[in-house]
Design an enzyme around this catalytic site. Structure first.
Site, PDB file in Angstrom:
ATOM      1  N   HIS A  75     -13.812  13.643   9.009  1.00 41.03           N
ATOM      2  CA  HIS A  75     -14.154  13.758   7.589  1.00 41.03           C
ATOM      3  C   HIS A  75     -13.616  15.045   6.981  1.00 41.03           C
ATOM      4  O   HIS A  75     -13.393  15.115   5.773  1.00 41.03           O
ATOM      5  CB  HIS A  75     -15.657  13.594   7.384  1.00 41.03           C
ATOM      6  CG  HIS A  75     -16.063  12.161   7.456  1.00 41.03           C
ATOM      7  ND1 HIS A  75     -16.591  11.588   8.577  1.00 41.03           N
ATOM      8  CD2 HIS A  75     -15.942  11.162   6.544  1.00 41.03           C
ATOM      9  CE1 HIS A  75     -16.794  10.301   8.357  1.00 41.03           C
ATOM     10  NE2 HIS A  75     -16.421  10.015   7.130  1.00 41.03           N
ATOM     11  N   GLU A 317     -17.547  -1.995  10.299  1.00 39.90           N
ATOM     12  CA  GLU A 317     -16.905  -0.866  10.976  1.00 39.90           C
ATOM     13  C   GLU A 317     -17.383  -0.716  12.421  1.00 39.90           C
ATOM     14  O   GLU A 317     -17.035   0.236  13.096  1.00 39.90           O
ATOM     15  CB  GLU A 317     -17.089   0.432  10.182  1.00 39.90           C
ATOM     16  CG  GLU A 317     -18.469   0.686   9.638  1.00 39.90           C
ATOM     17  CD  GLU A 317     -18.540   1.952   8.754  1.00 39.90           C
ATOM     18  OE1 GLU A 317     -17.538   2.654   8.596  1.00 39.90           O
ATOM     19  OE2 GLU A 317     -19.643   2.228   8.257  1.00 39.90           O
ATOM     20  N   ASP A 341     -13.891   3.936  11.469  1.00 42.05           N
ATOM     21  CA  ASP A 341     -14.880   3.751  12.531  1.00 42.05           C
ATOM     22  C   ASP A 341     -14.583   2.524  13.370  1.00 42.05           C
ATOM     23  O   ASP A 341     -14.823   2.529  14.574  1.00 42.05           O
ATOM     24  CB  ASP A 341     -16.288   3.640  11.918  1.00 42.05           C
ATOM     25  CG  ASP A 341     -16.833   5.012  11.585  1.00 42.05           C
ATOM     26  OD1 ASP A 341     -16.703   5.911  12.422  1.00 42.05           O
ATOM     27  OD2 ASP A 341     -17.370   5.189  10.481  1.00 42.05           O
ATOM     28  N   CYS A 388     -11.303   0.109   3.365  1.00 41.10           N
ATOM     29  CA  CYS A 388     -11.481   1.420   2.735  1.00 41.10           C
ATOM     30  C   CYS A 388     -11.286   2.573   3.717  1.00 41.10           C
ATOM     31  O   CYS A 388     -11.509   3.724   3.386  1.00 41.10           O
ATOM     32  CB  CYS A 388     -12.853   1.523   2.068  1.00 41.10           C
ATOM     33  SG  CYS A 388     -14.202   1.343   3.243  1.00 41.10           S
TER      34      CYS A 388
END
Ligand code: PEP
Ligand code: MG
Length: 464
Positions: A75, A317, A341, A388
């Site tokens: 992230h 995910e 993920d 996404c």
């Protein structure tokens, strides 16, 4: 400790240094933001940076950053991309051997930190910058065009948003809405939870910035590499397999309900969508939906204005969710595949660990099979499906996602014009055949090579 003959204990030395620095900062009366107070525009080199650190960066002063740890889909790197800050991660021990205040060039495209560059190198990088700038200029002209393939297949191209600071980028990028709003960054670098009213204010701004296009709010997705102090998250042995995403929200229904109320209220009179992250069982989805219905019922009873026809989606995910997707489809209005993920959990590769980054392969045949399964089942159930994860913004992978039949791609705003250009240059039918070809191959590497050929043949000008 750095001298100890055990790599694990050696690593702890930097933890002690970090604690020491924090104690000194606190004694000086400086809050966390002070750590990144810079007198002049600089490149930050650090052992590690957390997503909360990155959220504190001042775009004007931080020219780029390089860290010893981390990988492309951590992230921290995702935040850097949304801030449009170049970053190089996984530099092993660079932070230990560098001095401050030396001239450097950070090349985020090639993953290089060049120290004391010669005049010749500086000149060459000047040329590269100019060339890239010219390509960007051309691409921005595409922003208001649609992402329609040569044979008429339209893909919605929308934006991922992490911080309200990203919102001004939306319209110039040509985004057709927000496909992923990572709401958790509203909870970062603060001592208390945001109140319902505070959340409503921010969510309204997000909805307005995206209007007339819709916003997909992702409910709070903390845990993993997003450990924020005041949320009651404890250190875990395996945080990515632990109390994360929807698991946290179902355990802290007070936090979850406040957020859902805020989203529903902010969405009054608008088209709003909500999706739940990290769904790994059918029950989790049903529980989350039940809580949402309860919140809507309360708002109705109270006569409080809210969005009445909110659309609900599930993020796919976790491989278990992909494999029971036919049970999930009838329960939702849409699916969004979180490939960051999905890859991590399918291939058992920690997405933040640079040592195993070579195994983190979006083109692994298992990933393609799973995406194909998810898209097929979604379309059989007449719902749309988006991607996404970072895959959505990678021009090398667009032919694959187009051929797999994905309906929406959501990515950092800066990638939108080039992804539109790529889709416009491709034929859907040819890409469907490409997927068949790819699935005859055995390795991620071979599939990537096949994709490189397709890119070279269709959009060579975007490749250098
Ligand atoms: C993903 O996992 O692909 C995703 C979009 O969610 P995040 O990167 O925030 O985990
Ligand atoms: Mg995710």
């Amino acid at each position: 400790m750095r001298e100890v003959d055990d790599p694990y204990l050696q690593e702890r030395a930097s933890d002690i240094m970090d604690v020491g620095r924090r104690v000194l900062n606190n004694l000086n009366g400086d809050g966390p933001a002070e750590r990144f107070r810079l007198d002049k525009p600089s490149i930050i080199v650090a052992h590690d940076l957390s997503p909360s650190d990155t959220a504190l960066f001042d775009r004007k002063m931080v020219l780029g950053f390089a860290t010893d740890l981390g990988s492309r889909v951590s992230h921290t790197a995702i935040m850097a991309r949304s801030l449009n800050i170049p970053a190089v991660v996984g530099m092993k021990d660079a932070s230990l051997s560098l001095d401050s205040d030396i001239p450097a060039i950070l090349d985020g495209y090639e993953g290089l930190l060049i120290l004391n560059p010669s005049e010749k190198t500086k000149f060459e990088y000047g040329q590269i910058e100019q060339k890239r700038h010219a390509v960007e200029e051309k691409l921005t002209k595409l922003r208001l065009t649609d992402a329609v393939s040569r044979d008429g297949r339209k893909v919605i191209v929308s934006a991922n948003v992490e911080l309200p600071d990203d919102l001004p980028m939306l319209q110039p990028s040509g985004a057709e809405g927000i496909g992923l709003y990572r709401t958790e960054f509203l909870f970062v670098n603060r001592l208390e939870l945001p109140t319902e009213d505070e959340q409503i204010n921010v969510y309204r701004k997000v909805i307005e910035a995206s209007s007339p296009h819709p916003v997909i709010f992702r409910s709070l997705d903390v845990g993993g590499d997003k450990m924020f102090d005041h949320l009651g998250l404890e250190e875990e042995q395996n945080p990515f397999l632990g109390w994360r995403g929807i698991r946290y929200c179902l355990g802290r229904t007070d936090v979850f309900e406040t957020q859902l109320r805020a989203i529903c209220r902010a969405g009054a009179g608008h088209k709003v969508r909500i999706m739940f992250p990290m769904i790994s069982t059918y029950e989790e989805l049903i529980q989350a939906k039940t809580i949402l219905q309860g919140v809507i019922l309360d708002l109705e009873k109270e006569n409080t204005k809210h969005c009445s026809d909110i659309e609900v989606g599930a993020m796919i995910e976790v491989p278990s969710a992909a494999l029971i997707v036919d049970l999930i489809v009838p329960e939702v209005d849409f699916l969004s595949i979180g490939t960051n993920d999905l890859i991590q959990y399918t291939l058992a590769v920690d997405r933040t660990n640079e040592k195993v980054a070579y195994l983190y392969q979006p083109t692994h045949p298992a990933i393609i099979q799973l995406i194909r399964l998810i898209v097929t089942k979604a379309h059989e159930g007449n719902i749309w499906v988006g991607v996404c994860g970072e895959m959505a913004g990678e021009i090398m992978l667009t032919p694959l996602l187009l051929g797999l039949g994905v309906d929406e791609l959501s990515m950092g705003s800066i990638f939108i014009p080039r992804i539109k250009r790529v889709i416009q240059s491709l034929s859907y039918e040819e890409m469907q055949n490409l997927v068949q070809e790819a699935l005859k191959l055995s390795t991620g590497k071979e599939i990537l090579e096949l994709l490189e050929k397709v890119a070279q043949a269709n959009y060579p000008e975007l490749l250098d």
